[in-house]
Design a protein around this motif. Structure first.
Motif: not given
Length: 131
Positions: A67-76, A88-92, A98-103
């Protein structure tokens, strides 16, 4: 099939004849530094064993990533509490995803460009043979 073999032979002649193989120069190798492992001490209490995410957790994270590749604080924070994970686990996880998606995107783009390039080279060879 014979025509395809002829075209592939032309391509290999162009690549092998036109671009000499150059070995990359090796830089002086320096010994790598290793991280020191914490073998007890004052920080030992805060360190926990790394756990593998369950398939259910991965599926939910993948769904939210779709749905969304970026993660906002509330959503995280909401996702972390839903999954029983540290924020922090969710953020990592999102950062790694995102890195795998970009590759993957870059690999797909490269494949398309290489395919287009090969078609152009074949067309060039065909036109040169007509002249």
């Amino acid at each position: 099939m014979n025509k395809l073999e002829d075209q592939m032979a032309l391509i290999s002649q162009i690549y092998l004849g036109g671009y000499p193989q150059v070995a990359p120069q090796q830089a002086e190798s320096k010994p790598r530094r290793r991280r020191k492992k914490n073998k007890g001490g004052e920080n030992n209490l805060s360190m926990t064993k790394k756990r593998k995410l369950s398939q259910e957790q991965v599926d939910l994270l993948e769904h939210h990533f779709g749905n969304e590749h970026k993660l906002e604080s509330e959503r995280k924070d909401r996702l972390a509490s839903e999954l029983g994970l540290d924020p922090r686990q969710v953020a990592v996880w999102f950062q790694n995803r995102r890195a795998r998606w970009k590759n993957k995107k870059l690999e797909e783009e490269f494949s398309k460009l290489k395919s287009d390039h090969d078609e152009v080279v074949l067309e060039k060879c065909r036109l040169e043979s007509e002249v």
